[in-house]
Motif scaffolding. Structure first.
Motif: not given
Lengths: 154, 812
Positions: B234-235, B281-285, B288-295, B322-324
């Motif tokens: 659910a990202q 990998w870093v840029v993608l995940f 993705l993870g931080l955007a999901t976390m915030t939104i 995911i960000a981790g």
């Protein structure tokens, strides 16, 4: 088409056709024939009966049962028998494939034995493929007759 | 210590086996089946416990010829995930009988829940890409059944379909990714090892990455697997199915959202992390993870329903994990593993508490609830522990893992050159955390403040409902007090398995004793959250107003729009292709077949032979075939259906005679009998067809073009296939002729091939005949019934998706 000529012909032809069909099934391994063609030929014999005597003839005339006039053809006892026939056929075919598995051969392996000195025949060959062919025969007869009797009743 | 194959197999198969006999259990145990499920889960948990500390691969050959094996890989990470799934599974089963009291369909519920748990354990332990994919899709299938448990409820069906479409769709991306990965891995792992063996790939991460880059497949494979993981976990922007999935009964939500389904994506990202660690990998995940976390934290603040709040919060926390994992440093692995562990404990507990609240007060709306500490004091105590842990408030467990994320964001720039992302990552992480604090406090506030007048006195929950959340809250408390204990017990092993350079770092967590950037970030996040809490209602309203003013900003709007347009296009296409007229079907089928066949010839560049040398036709054959042509022409000019059919059969019989002349007695016999039978069937059917009627010129032209096309295709095909025949006897033909008598024991080679050499093909054909007979029977029997029901469903489903979306959350 239920004319006297048709009926009389059917009476003579149908047994001959059935016997030819059975011989095709049994002889199929060595001479032209086989389960599929024998099955189609048997279905043809039944179709001749249907055309000459009508759809209910098998139940009324041969089995001596009363036929409910308002019945639906797909619930017909004869159709139920056809349905059973192709189920049994599939079971025979799959079963004949499972037997070699039990004897540690791959699925559906076939073999044969030749018997010498059998009365009348002297030389008789029994192939396990005949069991599989019998399955083919049953499926073809059952499947085709189910289709024909249900569609024909429409 | 290598793992035991028998134990691993028992763990994976036990849930499925019991799921199979659930209907029998229901018959004998009734509602107490849940306790049997708990016993199965506890059994799996205990068996997994015996494998504690083991590492290695065990395998069971499955399809040896394709090198597909049921291969299991056990290490710290797999054990952590499998233990969580079975442990929380046991608590959910324990909670279910009391919660699901009086519901119907319990057999389906428990069977699906057990199979679900089995699939999750399967994913955790599987080391074979094919097996992982199968278990992956099985979880989607089971969750579909569980989310749509209330089959009569439209919003439940809508949510189940959505979850199915999104997660199974994502699974297909994973499949393509796996196939590409295996394509590259074949050379790297070398002969003797299956190209689908993930464990072998993980042994050689550097070589795999180089090989992927050389093949130019690194970014495509990474992208495909990321899409799969993002749908499952659910990202953003594929997060929308998760909040809808709360239409499921609460125990399912607790299981689905805490330890299982949604963690599968995170688990998998952690699993493949050593293979793909790189700047991409870093840029993608991380993004993705931080955007999901915030939104999703923002959306959780906008929620009006306690389960909706928790669902968005789950998505937000998944973003955190995911960000981790997105950060390639050891801190990243520590964040992902430790937070997965903490989140499983507190989120399962929170969902079970939400279930208690809904069960005892009869509502789940946030604005109707408050002051519950008077009626539910024990629940309030547990909630305080787990809600504060969710908010990341020190010294609760969530704080430690979030602190690790902050450190990882700060340290990210030490490993890669990230440009402006260098400061953006920490800033976004802090910004998202503010909202995490906000909604955690809001959930806790259900138990404090004044009780609304509309709320009746809540009943005391039965003790059995409290056991599961109490156990989880107690574990959360233990981790909060002594996080090093959890680290030593299991988390360190998980970190070692997911780290890019394993075994180089020993993990330590604890309350900070001196200032560091991460401590400052935590202080800012918690401080701002607490300060902003008095304005919760206005923040809540302003976030809610955004999607209302601009609907396309919501992912759900896109889902509805896409599904609706697909449904409309489908209906339009069906009305064109499937209009109930035989000639339309014939037109489409024949055109498609011919065009595909001709396109196939064209694509392979097959040349049509022009020189027909060496054709020697005896006079009898020529005569018979010319008669057949005459019959063919006569069919077209026949003035009634019966005449046409009879003429057609002349053609058929001529072909049978041709077979006899060409010395193919078997074919001739078959052709003759089939021809007879078909003639009869045609005559039976022909009565149903209308008499000849006038047709427009356009239709005649269409039929003419179609006929020419079919004729041309058949002609070209025959020409090509006969021309391609190898000169003389081919090896296979020789094999059959030589072996028919000694091995098959028959002189009729056609029959020997059919029943002996190729009997498996024949068996397939038998099944086809049986299926055809059954289909015709079914069609004719159901014909009269089908019409009424299909009309009824068409009326009911005309404008459902919109309504379902509106009503979601108010059900249950």
């Amino acid at each position: 088409m239920t004319t006297v000529i048709m009926r009389t012909t059917a009476r003579i032809v149908v047994p001959i056709v059935l016997i030819v069909a059975i011989s095709l099934l049994i002889e199929g391994h060595n001479l032209p024939g086989g389960g599929f063609i024998a099955g189609v030929l048997t279905s043809t014999a039944f179709v001749i009966v249907y055309i000459a005597f009508g759809l209910d003839f098998l139940e009324r005339g041969v089995l001596g049962r009363d036929v409910d006039p308002g019945k639906t053809p797909s619930r017909d006892r004869v159709v139920v028998a056809y349905r059973r026939l192709f189920t049994v056929g599939l079971a025979i075919a799959v079963g004949s494939g499972l037997v070699p598995l039990a004897l540690a051969h791959p699925f559906l392996s076939q073999s044969y034995v030749v018997l010498e000195g059998v009365p009348l025949y002297h030389h008789l060959e029994i192939a396990s493929a005949l069991a599989f062919d019998l399955g083919v025969y049953c499926v073809v007869v059952g499947g085709l007759l189910t289709i024909i009797s249900v569609v024909g009743a429409e | 210590m290598p793992p035991e194959l028998s134990v691993v197999l028992a763990v994976v198969t036990a849930p499925f086996a019991v799921a199979g006999v659930t209907p029998l259990l229901i018959r004998s145990l009734g509602e107490k089946t849940g306790y049997a499920g708990a016993a199965v889960a506890a059994f799996c948990f205990a068996l997994l416990g015996t494998q504690y500390g083991s590492e290695g691969t065990v395998e069971l050959a499955w399809i040896p010829s394709l090198e597909v094996a049921l291969r299991f890989y056990v290490d710290g990470w797999a054990l952590l995930f499998a233990l969580l799934a079975s442990g929380i599974g046991a608590l959910v089963f324990l909670y279910s009988p009391a919660y699901m009291h009086g519901e119907s369909g319990l057999a389906r519920y428990y069977a699906a829940l057990l199979a679900f748990m089995g699939s999750i354990i399967g994913i955790a332990l599987a080391a074979d890409l094919i097996a992982i994919f199968l278990f992956w899709e099985l979880t989607s299938l089971c969750s579909f059944v569980l989310i749509g448990f209330h089959t009569e409820d439209a919003s439940s069906q809508y949510a189940a379909r959505m979850a199915m479409l999104v997660t199974v769709g994502g699974g297909l991306f994973v499949l393509v990714g796996f196939l590409l990965l295996a394509f590259v891995a074949g050379d790297v792992v070398g002969p003797g090892t299956s190209a689908f063996d993930l464990a072998a790939m993980l042994d050689r991460p550097g070589e795999m990455q180089t090989a992927l880059r050389e093949a130019g497949l690194f970014v495509p494979v990474l992208g495909l697997l990321a899409v799969g993981a993002a749908t499952k976990s659910a990202q953003v922007p594929l997060h929308f199915w998760l909040p809808n999935a709360m239409a499921a009964p609460t125990p399912v939500s607790a299981f689905l959202h805490s330890a299982t389904m949604v963690k599968v994506g995170v688990y998998f990202v952690g699993r493949i992390r050593p293979l793909f660690a790189s700047l991409e990998w870093v840029v993608l995940f991380a993004t993705l993870g931080l955007a999901t976390m915030t939104i999703c934290a923002l959306l959780a603040v906008a929620a009006t329903d306690i389960k909706e709040l928790l669902a968005y919060s789950t998505a937000s926390h998944l973003g955190l994990m995911i960000a981790g994992f997105g950060f390639t440093s050891i801190l990243g692995a520590e964040t992902g593993v430790f937070h997965l562990f903490n989140h499983a404990l507190f989120k399962a507990s929170l969902f079970l508490i939400a279930g208690i609240i809904a069960h005892e007060t009869g509502t789940r709306r946030l604005d109707e609830l408050g002051g519950l500490r008077h009626d539910l004091p024990v629940t309030a105590f547990f909630t305080a522990i787990v809600a504060l842990s969710m908010g990341g408030i020190p010294p609760f467990s969530g704080f430690y893992s979030k602190e690790l994320l902050f450190e990882a964001t700060v340290e990210a720039s030490h490993h890669h050159d990230l440009g402006p992302l260098d400061w953006l990552y920490p800033a976004v992480a802090v910004f998202g955390s503010i909202f995490t604090v906000l909604y955690s406090l809001r959930f806790l506030a259900l138990f404090f403040g004044r009780q609304p007048d509309s709320l009746d006195r809540a009943h005391r929950p039965p003790v059995i409902l409290l056991v599961s959340p109490a156990v989880l809250a107690a574990l959360t408390a233990v981790v909060s007090i002594d996080p090093e204990l959890a680290v030593r017990a299991i988390v360190q092993a998980g970190v070692d398995a997911t780290a890019v350079d394993p075994g180089t770092h020993e993990m330590h967590v604890g309350l900070p004793t001196s200032y560091s950037p991460a401590v400052g970030m935590s202080a800012v996040a918690i401080g701002s959250g607490v300060l902003a809490y008095p304005f919760y209602d206005s923040i809540h309203r302003s976030i809610r107003s955004i999607p209302r003013t601009i609907p396309p900003i919501g992912a759900n709007w896109w889902y509805d729009a896409i599904i609706e347009s697909l449904a409309d296009d489908g209906a339009w296409l069906a009305s064109r292709v499937h209009n109930g007229l035989l000639r339309t079907y014939a037109t489409w089928t024949l055109t498609a077949t011919c065009v595909l066949a001709l396109a196939g010839f064209a694509a392979t560049g097959t040349a049509v032979p022009t020189a027909l040398a060496g054709i020697d036709v005896p006079i009898p054959v020529a005569l018979v075939l010319s008669l057949a042509i005459v019959a063919g022409l006569a069919v077209v000019t026949a003035d009634s259906h019966v005449a046409g059919i009879l003429t057609l059969s002349i053609l058929g019989f001529m072909i049978a005679i041709f077979y006899i002349l060409a010395s193919a007695p078997d074919l001739a016999l078959t052709q003759l009998v089939v021809e007879t039978l078909v003639l009869v069937i045609f005559l039976l059917v022909v009565e149903e067809i209308p008499e000849y009627y006038q047709v427009s010129l356009g239709r005649v032209a269409r039929d003419a073009v179609l006929s020419v096309l079919v004729g041309a295709t058949a002609f070209i095909t025959v020409l090509l296939t006969t021309d391609a025949r190898p000169a003389g006897e081919s090896a296979i033909a020789r094999y059959y002729t030589e072996h028919a008598v000694p091995e098959g024991g028959g002189q009729n080679i056609v029959n020997v091939i059919l029943v002996d050499f190729r009997s498996f093909d024949t068996l397939g054909e038998l099944v086809v005949i049986a299926v055809a007979a059954i289909s015709i029977l079914t069609l004719i029997v159901m014909r009269s019934r089908g019409d009424e029901s299909s009309v009824a469903t068409e009326d009911g489903s005309a404008n459902e998706p919109r309504e379902r979306h509106e009503t979601r959350g108010e059900s249950e």
